[in-house]
Design a protein around this motif. Structure first.
Motif, PDB file in Angstrom:
ATOM      1  N   ARG A  51       0.840  -1.151   0.059  1.00 56.00           N
ATOM      2  CA  ARG A  51      -0.022   0.089  -0.025  1.00 56.00           C
ATOM      3  C   ARG A  51       0.953   1.140  -0.054  1.00 56.00           C
ATOM      4  NH1 ARG A  51      -4.780   1.693   2.632  1.00 56.00           N
ATOM      5  NH2 ARG A  51      -5.698  -0.320   2.110  1.00 56.00           N
ATOM      6  N   ASN A  52       0.810   2.157  -0.904  1.00 52.00           N
ATOM      7  CA  ASN A  52       1.739   3.280  -1.220  1.00 52.00           C
ATOM      8  C   ASN A  52       3.063   2.983  -1.294  1.00 52.00           C
ATOM      9  OD1 ASN A  52      -0.724   5.059  -1.274  1.00 52.00           O
ATOM     10  ND2 ASN A  52      -0.999   5.115   0.900  1.00 52.00           N
ATOM     11  N   ARG A  53       3.449   1.841  -1.753  1.00 55.22           N
ATOM     12  CA  ARG A  53       4.624   1.233  -1.834  1.00 55.22           C
ATOM     13  C   ARG A  53       5.325   0.529  -0.540  1.00 55.22           C
ATOM     14  NH1 ARG A  53       8.633   5.782  -3.475  1.00 55.22           N
ATOM     15  NH2 ARG A  53      10.074   4.067  -3.415  1.00 55.22           N
ATOM     16  N   ALA A  54       4.506   0.722   0.620  1.00 55.41           N
ATOM     17  CA  ALA A  54       4.949   0.000   1.667  1.00 55.41           C
ATOM     18  C   ALA A  54       4.366  -1.562   1.634  1.00 55.41           C
ATOM     19  CB  ALA A  54       4.667   0.810   2.840  1.00 55.41           C
ATOM     20  N   PRO A  55       5.400  -2.539   2.039  1.00 50.90           N
ATOM     21  CA  PRO A  55       4.773  -3.734   2.322  1.00 50.90           C
ATOM     22  C   PRO A  55       4.018  -4.226   3.343  1.00 50.90           C
ATOM     23  CG  PRO A  55       7.146  -3.759   3.019  1.00 50.90           C
ATOM     24  CD  PRO A  55       6.733  -2.170   2.524  1.00 50.90           C
ATOM     25  N   LEU A  56       2.807  -4.425   3.197  1.00 46.83           N
ATOM     26  CA  LEU A  56       1.693  -4.654   4.243  1.00 46.83           C
ATOM     27  C   LEU A  56       1.546  -5.961   4.703  1.00 46.83           C
ATOM     28  CD1 LEU A  56      -1.390  -2.393   3.428  1.00 46.83           C
ATOM     29  CD2 LEU A  56       0.653  -1.942   4.954  1.00 46.83           C
ATOM     30  N   ASP A  57       1.775  -7.096   3.767  1.00 46.46           N
ATOM     31  CA  ASP A  57       1.717  -8.156   4.082  1.00 46.46           C
ATOM     32  C   ASP A  57       2.524  -9.233   3.115  1.00 46.46           C
ATOM     33  OD1 ASP A  57      -0.969 -10.649   4.981  1.00 46.46           O
ATOM     34  OD2 ASP A  57       1.039 -10.916   4.999  1.00 46.46           O
ATOM     35  N   ASP A  58       3.540  -9.857   3.687  1.00 49.33           N
ATOM     36  CA  ASP A  58       3.993 -10.833   2.813  1.00 49.33           C
ATOM     37  C   ASP A  58       4.046 -12.543   3.383  1.00 49.33           C
ATOM     38  OD1 ASP A  58       7.688 -10.066   3.267  1.00 49.33           O
ATOM     39  OD2 ASP A  58       5.966 -10.454   4.709  1.00 49.33           O
ATOM     40  N   SER A  59       3.024 -12.605   4.319  1.00 43.13           N
ATOM     41  CA  SER A  59       3.183 -13.962   4.722  1.00 43.13           C
ATOM     42  C   SER A  59       2.792 -15.047   3.896  1.00 43.13           C
ATOM     43  CB  SER A  59       2.016 -13.842   5.807  1.00 43.13           C
ATOM     44  OG  SER A  59       0.756 -13.818   5.282  1.00 43.13           O
ATOM     45  N   GLY A  60       2.166 -14.804   2.913  1.00 47.16           N
ATOM     46  CA  GLY A  60       2.035 -15.859   1.656  1.00 47.16           C
ATOM     47  C   GLY A  60       3.240 -16.332   1.242  1.00 47.16           C
ATOM     48  N   MET A  61       4.305 -15.619   1.412  1.00 46.85           N
ATOM     49  CA  MET A  61       5.615 -16.014   0.432  1.00 46.85           C
ATOM     50  C   MET A  61       6.589 -16.706   1.285  1.00 46.85           C
ATOM     51  SD  MET A  61       7.107 -12.517  -1.512  1.00 46.85           S
ATOM     52  CE  MET A  61       7.951 -11.951  -0.180  1.00 46.85           C
ATOM     53  N   PRO A  62       7.315 -17.725   0.664  1.00 47.22           N
ATOM     54  CA  PRO A  62       8.211 -18.298   1.106  1.00 47.22           C
ATOM     55  C   PRO A  62       9.620 -17.440   1.338  1.00 47.22           C
ATOM     56  CG  PRO A  62       7.247 -19.616  -0.883  1.00 47.22           C
ATOM     57  CD  PRO A  62       6.966 -18.296  -0.698  1.00 47.22           C
ATOM     58  N   LYS A  63       9.911 -17.067   2.575  1.00 44.06           N
ATOM     59  CA  LYS A  63      10.871 -16.172   2.801  1.00 44.06           C
ATOM     60  C   LYS A  63      12.229 -16.209   2.517  1.00 44.06           C
ATOM     61  CE  LYS A  63       7.812 -13.293   5.169  1.00 44.06           C
ATOM     62  NZ  LYS A  63       6.625 -14.134   4.995  1.00 44.06           N
ATOM     63  N   ASP A  64      12.485 -17.608   2.273  1.00 43.90           N
ATOM     64  CA  ASP A  64      13.932 -17.968   2.190  1.00 43.90           C
ATOM     65  C   ASP A  64      14.330 -17.717   0.775  1.00 43.90           C
ATOM     66  OD1 ASP A  64      13.609 -21.609   1.858  1.00 43.90           O
ATOM     67  OD2 ASP A  64      12.245 -19.854   1.263  1.00 43.90           O
ATOM     68  N   ARG A  65      13.343 -17.821  -0.247  1.00 36.69           N
ATOM     69  CA  ARG A  65      13.814 -17.582  -1.419  1.00 36.69           C
ATOM     70  C   ARG A  65      12.899 -16.516  -2.247  1.00 36.69           C
ATOM     71  NH1 ARG A  65      12.248 -21.300  -4.771  1.00 36.69           N
ATOM     72  NH2 ARG A  65      10.606 -22.148  -3.302  1.00 36.69           N
ATOM     73  N   PHE A  66      11.834 -15.938  -1.628  1.00 35.85           N
ATOM     74  CA  PHE A  66      11.259 -15.011  -2.540  1.00 35.85           C
ATOM     75  C   PHE A  66      11.439 -13.677  -1.865  1.00 35.85           C
ATOM     76  CE2 PHE A  66       7.785 -17.351  -5.162  1.00 35.85           C
ATOM     77  CZ  PHE A  66       8.432 -18.522  -4.914  1.00 35.85           C
ATOM     78  N   SER A  67      11.334 -12.947  -2.625  1.00 34.05           N
ATOM     79  CA  SER A  67      11.271 -11.336  -2.122  1.00 34.05           C
ATOM     80  C   SER A  67      10.507 -10.307  -3.091  1.00 34.05           C
ATOM     81  CB  SER A  67      12.808 -10.840  -1.971  1.00 34.05           C
ATOM     82  OG  SER A  67      13.298 -10.570  -3.260  1.00 34.05           O
ATOM     83  N   ALA A  68       9.730  -9.256  -2.456  1.00 33.61           N
ATOM     84  CA  ALA A  68       8.876  -8.637  -3.053  1.00 33.61           C
ATOM     85  C   ALA A  68       9.462  -7.148  -2.809  1.00 33.61           C
ATOM     86  CB  ALA A  68       7.631  -8.830  -2.957  1.00 33.61           C
ATOM     87  N   GLU A  69       9.589  -6.189  -3.974  1.00 31.47           N
ATOM     88  CA  GLU A  69       9.838  -4.743  -3.618  1.00 31.47           C
ATOM     89  C   GLU A  69       9.147  -4.074  -4.555  1.00 31.47           C
ATOM     90  OE1 GLU A  69      14.341  -5.635  -2.363  1.00 31.47           O
ATOM     91  OE2 GLU A  69      13.923  -4.598  -4.340  1.00 31.47           O
ATOM     92  N   MET A  70       9.199  -2.724  -4.147  1.00 27.57           N
ATOM     93  CA  MET A  70       8.534  -1.643  -4.890  1.00 27.57           C
ATOM     94  C   MET A  70       9.211  -0.494  -5.029  1.00 27.57           C
ATOM     95  SD  MET A  70       4.506  -1.034  -5.110  1.00 27.57           S
ATOM     96  CE  MET A  70       4.626   0.156  -6.435  1.00 27.57           C
TER      97      MET A  70
END
Lengths: 113, 116
Positions: B50-69
């Motif tokens: 939301r407005n470029r800030a990550p609100l929730d990435d709990s659905g992502m496997p953290k060890d290999r996935f990353s999301a950014e804006m």
């Protein structure tokens, strides 16, 4: 918690009606309906907010019973173009829209000539 | 006609390689979502902003996935290292949340990822 859609699949003849249901175990703020054709992205159909309103889009309408935490999508006089997978997406934040949805597994609708 | 764009549309890679998927949300939208779709699991929410800030990435496997804006016109989803089980269609969607009125999401065309 993922909403439950029923039925999983339905086959219709052109001109027949269908109802797709979406149920949640959590109190809902809104329910969204999307249609996805094979190999394409989901496309927004309609959104229903708390208040039990019913919405329509051509011959496709939907209702939202917030007390029962259920929504139903009604397809009237189905056309071949209605074929696809229908997803409901639920939003359970009660303080207002956050925008994030949890989608059901989908209902595959096939309309035959 | 404003649309969400995603690149690449198709990606075939070998296990262990890094994969970066890009998304350009609709101008003016303040929320961006990443989903993964498979036959078995359906549409899964991986992360949203939301407005470029990550609100929730709990659905992502953290060890290999990353999301950014990195800016308002670009969202990225990176997998490093990729595994065959990551094979799926990855959708980006954007929306405009305005208080209590709810918001519809507009989906991009998706990136079909195949990891061999």
């Amino acid at each position: 918690q993922q909403p439950v859609q029923s039925p999983q699949a339905v086959i219709l003849r052109e001109g027949e009606d269908a109802v797709i249901n979406c149920s949640s175990s959590k109190a809902l703020y809104s329910v969204h309906w999307y249609r996805q054709k094979h190999g394409e992205a989901p496309v927004f159909l309609m959104i229903l907010l708390k208040g039990g309103e019913q919405k329509g889009h051509d011959k496709i309408s939907a209702s939202f019973n917030e007390k029962k935490q259920q929504s139903s999508l009604y397809l009237t006089a189905s056309q071949l173009s209605y074929s696809g997978t229908y997803f409901c997406g639920t939003e359970d934040f009660d303080g207002g829209s956050q925008g994030n949805l949890i989608f059901g597994k989908g209902t595959k609708l096939s309309v035959k000539p | 006609d404003a649309r969400v764009t995603q690149t690449p549309r198709d990606k075939v890679t070998e296990m262990g390689q890094e994969v970066t998927m890009r998304c350009q949300p609709i101008l003016g939208h303040n929320t961006v979502f990443w989903y993964r779709q498979t036959m078995m699991q359906g549409l899964e929410l991986l992360a949203y902003f939301r407005n470029r800030a990550p609100l929730d990435d709990s659905g992502m496997p953290k060890d290999r996935f990353s999301a950014e804006m990195p800016d308002a016109t670009l969202a990225t989803l990176k997998i490093q290292p990729s595994e065959p089980r990551d094979s799926a269609v990855y959708f980006c969607a954007s929306g405009l949340v305005l208080g209590a009125s709810g918001s519809k999401q507009f989906f991009g065309p998706g990136t079909r990822l195949t990891v061999l």
